[in-house]
Design a protein around this motif. Structure first.
Motif, PDB file in Angstrom:
ATOM      1  N   ALA A  44      -2.516  15.747 -25.657  1.00  0.00           N
ATOM      2  CA  ALA A  44      -3.784  14.919 -26.447  1.00  0.00           C
ATOM      3  C   ALA A  44      -3.661  14.447 -24.549  1.00  0.00           C
ATOM      4  CB  ALA A  44      -2.670  13.423 -26.528  1.00  0.00           C
ATOM      5  N   ILE A  45      -5.387  13.499 -25.058  1.00  0.00           N
ATOM      6  CA  ILE A  45      -6.085  12.654 -24.284  1.00  0.00           C
ATOM      7  C   ILE A  45      -5.436  11.399 -24.026  1.00  0.00           C
ATOM      8  CG2 ILE A  45      -7.563  14.120 -23.244  1.00  0.00           C
ATOM      9  CD1 ILE A  45      -9.568  13.254 -24.890  1.00  0.00           C
ATOM     10  N   GLU A  46      -5.623  10.775 -23.458  1.00  0.00           N
ATOM     11  CA  GLU A  46      -5.444   8.877 -23.051  1.00  0.00           C
ATOM     12  C   GLU A  46      -6.974   8.691 -22.889  1.00  0.00           C
ATOM     13  OE1 GLU A  46      -4.216   4.770 -23.076  1.00  0.00           O
ATOM     14  OE2 GLU A  46      -5.919   5.977 -21.007  1.00  0.00           O
ATOM     15  N   LYS A  47      -6.810   7.265 -24.109  1.00  0.00           N
ATOM     16  CA  LYS A  47      -8.489   7.325 -24.402  1.00  0.00           C
ATOM     17  C   LYS A  47      -8.603   6.142 -23.631  1.00  0.00           C
ATOM     18  CE  LYS A  47     -11.707   5.302 -28.296  1.00  0.00           C
ATOM     19  NZ  LYS A  47     -11.296   3.949 -29.294  1.00  0.00           N
ATOM     20  N   HIS A  48      -8.034   5.262 -23.117  1.00  0.00           N
ATOM     21  CA  HIS A  48      -8.772   4.171 -21.851  1.00  0.00           C
ATOM     22  C   HIS A  48      -9.309   4.851 -21.167  1.00  0.00           C
ATOM     23  CE1 HIS A  48      -5.445   1.713 -23.652  1.00  0.00           C
ATOM     24  NE2 HIS A  48      -6.357   0.418 -23.602  1.00  0.00           N
ATOM     25  N   CYS A  49      -8.822   5.459 -19.985  1.00  0.00           N
ATOM     26  CA  CYS A  49      -8.508   6.632 -19.211  1.00  0.00           C
ATOM     27  C   CYS A  49      -9.563   7.726 -19.072  1.00  0.00           C
ATOM     28  CB  CYS A  49      -7.709   7.419 -18.657  1.00  0.00           C
ATOM     29  SG  CYS A  49      -6.594   5.978 -17.874  1.00  0.00           S
ATOM     30  N   PHE A  50      -9.844   8.337 -20.640  1.00  0.00           N
ATOM     31  CA  PHE A  50     -11.129   9.581 -20.963  1.00  0.00           C
ATOM     32  C   PHE A  50     -11.982   8.947 -20.949  1.00  0.00           C
ATOM     33  CE2 PHE A  50     -13.069  11.588 -25.064  1.00  0.00           C
ATOM     34  CZ  PHE A  50     -13.490  12.657 -23.825  1.00  0.00           C
TER      35      PHE A  50
ATOM     36  N   GLY B 152      -3.259   5.811 -31.895  1.00  0.00           N
ATOM     37  CA  GLY B 152      -2.396   6.437 -31.145  1.00  0.00           C
ATOM     38  C   GLY B 152      -1.435   5.308 -30.082  1.00  0.00           C
ATOM     39  N   THR B 153      -1.381   4.200 -30.723  1.00  0.00           N
ATOM     40  CA  THR B 153      -0.868   3.341 -29.543  1.00  0.00           C
ATOM     41  C   THR B 153       0.576   3.149 -29.461  1.00  0.00           C
ATOM     42  OG1 THR B 153      -1.077   1.908 -31.879  1.00  0.00           O
ATOM     43  CG2 THR B 153      -2.855   1.623 -30.251  1.00  0.00           C
ATOM     44  N   THR B 154       1.017   3.237 -28.092  1.00  0.00           N
ATOM     45  CA  THR B 154       1.962   2.956 -28.328  1.00  0.00           C
ATOM     46  C   THR B 154       2.398   3.368 -26.933  1.00  0.00           C
ATOM     47  OG1 THR B 154       4.228   5.596 -27.824  1.00  0.00           O
ATOM     48  CG2 THR B 154       2.059   5.706 -26.911  1.00  0.00           C
ATOM     49  N   GLY B 155       3.911   2.477 -26.088  1.00  0.00           N
ATOM     50  CA  GLY B 155       4.603   1.836 -25.141  1.00  0.00           C
ATOM     51  C   GLY B 155       4.003   2.836 -24.035  1.00  0.00           C
ATOM     52  N   ASN B 156       3.343   2.278 -23.165  1.00  0.00           N
ATOM     53  CA  ASN B 156       2.772   2.550 -21.716  1.00  0.00           C
ATOM     54  C   ASN B 156       4.144   2.787 -20.981  1.00  0.00           C
ATOM     55  OD1 ASN B 156       1.373   4.006 -19.557  1.00  0.00           O
ATOM     56  ND2 ASN B 156       0.126   1.612 -19.721  1.00  0.00           N
ATOM     57  N   PHE B 157       4.886   3.708 -20.177  1.00  0.00           N
ATOM     58  CA  PHE B 157       5.431   4.063 -19.587  1.00  0.00           C
ATOM     59  C   PHE B 157       5.269   3.744 -18.021  1.00  0.00           C
ATOM     60  CE2 PHE B 157       4.391   8.537 -20.140  1.00  0.00           C
ATOM     61  CZ  PHE B 157       4.767   9.510 -18.299  1.00  0.00           C
ATOM     62  N   LEU B 158       3.880   3.722 -18.103  1.00  0.00           N
ATOM     63  CA  LEU B 158       3.070   3.496 -16.198  1.00  0.00           C
ATOM     64  C   LEU B 158       3.386   2.118 -16.400  1.00  0.00           C
ATOM     65  CD1 LEU B 158       1.633   6.890 -16.326  1.00  0.00           C
ATOM     66  CD2 LEU B 158       3.659   5.970 -14.451  1.00  0.00           C
ATOM     67  N   TYR B 159       3.073   1.369 -17.235  1.00  0.00           N
ATOM     68  CA  TYR B 159       2.618   0.095 -17.191  1.00  0.00           C
ATOM     69  C   TYR B 159       3.411  -1.303 -16.274  1.00  0.00           C
ATOM     70  CZ  TYR B 159       2.114  -4.942 -18.574  1.00  0.00           C
ATOM     71  OH  TYR B 159       1.855  -6.461 -18.483  1.00  0.00           O
ATOM     72  N   GLN B 160       2.659  -1.709 -14.856  1.00  0.00           N
ATOM     73  CA  GLN B 160       3.017  -2.112 -13.566  1.00  0.00           C
ATOM     74  C   GLN B 160       3.560  -0.926 -12.969  1.00  0.00           C
ATOM     75  OE1 GLN B 160       4.083  -6.323 -15.060  1.00  0.00           O
ATOM     76  NE2 GLN B 160       1.532  -6.473 -14.953  1.00  0.00           N
ATOM     77  N   TYR B 161       3.288   0.549 -13.043  1.00  0.00           N
ATOM     78  CA  TYR B 161       4.083   1.095 -12.430  1.00  0.00           C
ATOM     79  C   TYR B 161       3.830   0.770 -10.973  1.00  0.00           C
ATOM     80  CZ  TYR B 161       6.750   4.939 -10.965  1.00  0.00           C
ATOM     81  OH  TYR B 161       7.626   6.450 -10.512  1.00  0.00           O
ATOM     82  N   GLN B 162       4.842   1.116 -10.394  1.00  0.00           N
ATOM     83  CA  GLN B 162       4.166   0.667  -8.523  1.00  0.00           C
ATOM     84  C   GLN B 162       3.943   1.855  -7.879  1.00  0.00           C
ATOM     85  OE1 GLN B 162       3.539  -1.986  -7.273  1.00  0.00           O
ATOM     86  NE2 GLN B 162       3.953  -3.397  -9.479  1.00  0.00           N
TER      87      GLN B 162
ATOM     88  N   ALA C 168      -5.870   1.857 -12.350  1.00  0.00           N
ATOM     89  CA  ALA C 168      -5.911   0.939 -13.221  1.00  0.00           C
ATOM     90  C   ALA C 168      -5.469   0.540 -14.920  1.00  0.00           C
ATOM     91  CB  ALA C 168      -7.035   0.115 -12.376  1.00  0.00           C
ATOM     92  N   CYS C 169      -6.459   1.811 -14.566  1.00  0.00           N
ATOM     93  CA  CYS C 169      -6.224   1.991 -16.646  1.00  0.00           C
ATOM     94  C   CYS C 169      -5.147   1.765 -17.140  1.00  0.00           C
ATOM     95  CB  CYS C 169      -7.861   3.476 -16.971  1.00  0.00           C
ATOM     96  SG  CYS C 169      -7.095   5.011 -16.437  1.00  0.00           S
ATOM     97  N   LEU C 170      -4.085   2.650 -16.572  1.00  0.00           N
ATOM     98  CA  LEU C 170      -2.941   2.939 -16.698  1.00  0.00           C
ATOM     99  C   LEU C 170      -1.876   2.120 -16.508  1.00  0.00           C
ATOM    100  CD1 LEU C 170      -2.326   6.848 -16.441  1.00  0.00           C
ATOM    101  CD2 LEU C 170      -2.652   6.106 -18.284  1.00  0.00           C
ATOM    102  N   TYR C 171      -1.722   1.378 -15.110  1.00  0.00           N
ATOM    103  CA  TYR C 171      -1.755  -0.007 -14.545  1.00  0.00           C
ATOM    104  C   TYR C 171      -1.457  -1.168 -15.233  1.00  0.00           C
ATOM    105  CZ  TYR C 171       0.586  -2.691 -11.418  1.00  0.00           C
ATOM    106  OH  TYR C 171       1.553  -3.411 -10.511  1.00  0.00           O
ATOM    107  N   SER C 172      -2.982  -1.434 -15.792  1.00  0.00           N
ATOM    108  CA  SER C 172      -2.832  -2.391 -16.476  1.00  0.00           C
ATOM    109  C   SER C 172      -2.608  -3.242 -18.146  1.00  0.00           C
ATOM    110  CB  SER C 172      -4.645  -2.675 -16.072  1.00  0.00           C
ATOM    111  OG  SER C 172      -5.495  -2.549 -16.375  1.00  0.00           O
ATOM    112  N   ASN C 173      -2.241  -1.285 -18.851  1.00  0.00           N
ATOM    113  CA  ASN C 173      -2.111  -1.995 -19.635  1.00  0.00           C
ATOM    114  C   ASN C 173      -0.769  -1.179 -21.161  1.00  0.00           C
ATOM    115  OD1 ASN C 173      -5.476  -2.116 -21.024  1.00  0.00           O
ATOM    116  ND2 ASN C 173      -5.668   0.314 -20.014  1.00  0.00           N
ATOM    117  N   GLU C 174      -0.375  -2.088 -21.461  1.00  0.00           N
ATOM    118  CA  GLU C 174       0.758  -2.232 -21.816  1.00  0.00           C
ATOM    119  C   GLU C 174       1.130  -1.064 -22.811  1.00  0.00           C
ATOM    120  OE1 GLU C 174       3.069  -5.935 -23.140  1.00  0.00           O
ATOM    121  OE2 GLU C 174       2.073  -6.408 -22.154  1.00  0.00           O
ATOM    122  N   ARG C 175      -0.028  -0.319 -24.158  1.00  0.00           N
ATOM    123  CA  ARG C 175      -0.454   0.730 -24.263  1.00  0.00           C
ATOM    124  C   ARG C 175      -1.360   1.863 -23.710  1.00  0.00           C
ATOM    125  NH1 ARG C 175       3.456  -2.392 -26.319  1.00  0.00           N
ATOM    126  NH2 ARG C 175       3.877  -3.531 -28.477  1.00  0.00           N
ATOM    127  N   LEU C 176      -0.510   2.692 -24.600  1.00  0.00           N
ATOM    128  CA  LEU C 176      -1.326   4.291 -25.095  1.00  0.00           C
ATOM    129  C   LEU C 176      -2.106   4.103 -25.458  1.00  0.00           C
ATOM    130  CD1 LEU C 176       1.103   6.496 -22.586  1.00  0.00           C
ATOM    131  CD2 LEU C 176      -0.620   5.109 -21.073  1.00  0.00           C
TER     132      LEU C 176
END
Length: 478
Positions: free
Chosen positions: A107-113, A302-312, A318-326
């Protein structure tokens, strides 16, 4: 490949977009690679799923936090095209015997795409892990969709089943830039596809797809007549709209006009559902339409929990760090063959066999993969420019030979010089069997399958030769 004694040479089977639907169907049988006749028969001859079963599944999903158009797309695809509701989870395959090639779904992640770096785009899901190929960040597949923050699991959620996963993986329609591909020829949209027109088109396209796929789940002649009536009502509304000129209007005027047209379509669908005779069909389609309408406005896929949300971790964009949802969508929007998952050191692939049946220009997936590999600094075999000159009438098999770290790629166009007498017939076949149309008839399915079989049979010696060379290369590396 199984009939020619080649399937058991494969370590992996990768897919994007619609090919993942066929993969899901195949892997429903834990021993499919040793019983291909049954696997093909299931694809061709399975009885239709009843609308009631599809709506029951959808009713359960509608209660979930991450309910989106991918759920509706998944259930209608499963019921209407694949003719099976595959309720198992992908992680269930992790403990199977390794009889079949190992499956990789992409798949691809829409925000980052749309607005992120290339490393945050490509997403892969296997029975064991799910995550971002280039970031090298993964979680166990059974945890995909669960709530995370800074790498810590906050709430474990139930793993999505294969019905929902198919809705995510085959959702090319989720990208609004591709909406024109789904517009039927009779609609013949004359206006520029700006942000105002997109809203109108997505309403039309989703309602059209819901009707087409619902039609596949019902046998009752009265119900089919009702669906024909709705189709006619919507087409009449569109034709009325086409008579109104929008070219000279300002952007604000266009938005107002298109919004009015959208509301007319939605109101027509609601009025139609309310006018049906009381009974199970009315209950089911009313529920379906009532679920669809709010989601069209949100356009959530395709909304689903983002396991990289605020991952240090500094590599997380940023398109992954700041979103609670993929938002996971169809990888074919980026590259319509899953090359990214098989390039580089992670899987260290020796040979890629790439049957080619993509919409668009021939060799496009190959050149996109080459450019992707160059950007990611991964080895990729050289593409001779003379090959690209064949795009209007390709051969049935090309070998792009890897030298050292590059994998060898066997590229096999479905339609080619061996089964099309000239460029004109090749174009006609590509148009007749294009991606963007309603589900194929049994005759079309069988024709495509027989064509693919012949391609493998005709090129068996080339495949065996390159498999042998790849094995020798691997042996010499040791």
């Amino acid at each position: 490949m199984e009939k020619e004694g080649l399937l058991d040479t494969l370590l992996y089977l990768g897919g994007v977009s619609g090919s993942t639907w066929s993969m899901a169907s195949l892997y429903n049988d834990s021993q499919f690679s040793t019983n291909m006749d049954a696997a093909v028969s299931r694809l061709l001859d399975s009885p239709s799923v009843k609308l009631e079963q599809a709506v029951d599944w959808l009713g359960e999903r509608a209660k979930e936090e991450d309910f989106s158009l991918a759920d509706i797309w998944g259930v209608l695809t499963s019921a209407g095209i694949m003719k099976q509701m595959d309720l198992r989870c992908l992680s269930d395959e992790a403990n199977r015997n390794a009889t079949n090639p190992y499956p990789i779904y992409c798949a691809i992640e829409k925000h980052c795409f749309t607005q992120g770096p290339i490393e945050g785009k490509w997403f892969e899901i296997s029975p064991h892990e799910a995550g971002f190929t280039e970031l090298g960040l993964f979680i166990e597949t059974s945890l995909l969709g669960s709530k995370f923050q800074n790498g810590s699991l906050l709430e474990k959620k139930k793993e999505m089943d294969m019905v929902k996963l198919q809705g995510i993986l085959g959702s090319a329609i989720a990208n609004e830039e591709n909406l024109r591909d789904f517009v039927p020829q009779w609609l013949n949209v004359p206006w520029h596809l700006d942000s105002a027109a997109k809203e109108y088109l997505r309403v039309w396209i989703i309602l059209d797809k819901v009707i087409a796929l619902t039609r596949k789940t019902v046998k009752n002649t009265t119900a089919l007549m009702y669906l024909d009536k709705l189709q006619k009502i919507l087409e009449d509304k569109v034709n009325q709209s086409k008579t109104e000129s929008v070219e000279a209007a300002s952007m604000e005027e266009r938005k107002t006009l298109f919004n009015q047209w959208s509301q007319k379509l939605l109101a027509a669908a609601e009025t139609w559902s309310q006018s049906l005779d009381d009974g199970a069909f009315k209950t089911h389609v009313s529920f379906l339409i009532n679920q669809v309408i709010p989601l069209i406005a949100e356009w959530k896929w395709g909304t689903t929990g983002n396991f990289l949300y605020q991952y240090q971790e500094s590599s997380v964009p940023a398109c992954l760090y700041s979103n609670e949802r993929l938002q996971l969508i169809d990888a074919g929007l980026m590259i319509n063959v899953p090359y990214p998952s098989f390039l580089g050191d992670k899987r260290d692939i020796d040979l890629i066999i790439a049957p080619e049946y993509s919409a668009g220009n021939m060799f496009q997936t190959l050149t996109l993969a080459r450019d992707y590999a160059a950007e990611m600094e991964k080895p990729f075999p050289e593409i001779n420019d003379t090959i690209l000159e064949d795009r209007d009438w390709p051969k049935d098999c090309y070998v792009l030979e890897g030298k050292e770290k590059e994998p060898t790629i066997i590229y096999m166009p479905l339609f080619n010089r061996r089964n099309c007498k000239d460029a004109e017939e090749f174009k006609a076949k590509m148009d007749e069997f294009s991606t963007f149309q309603r589900p194929f008839s049994q005759e079309k399915i069988k024709f495509v399958l027989e064509t693919a079989k012949e391609n493998v049979k005709n090129n068996k010696e080339t495949l065996l030769k390159e498999i042998n060379k790849a094995a020798l290369r691997r042996h010499n590396k040791w």
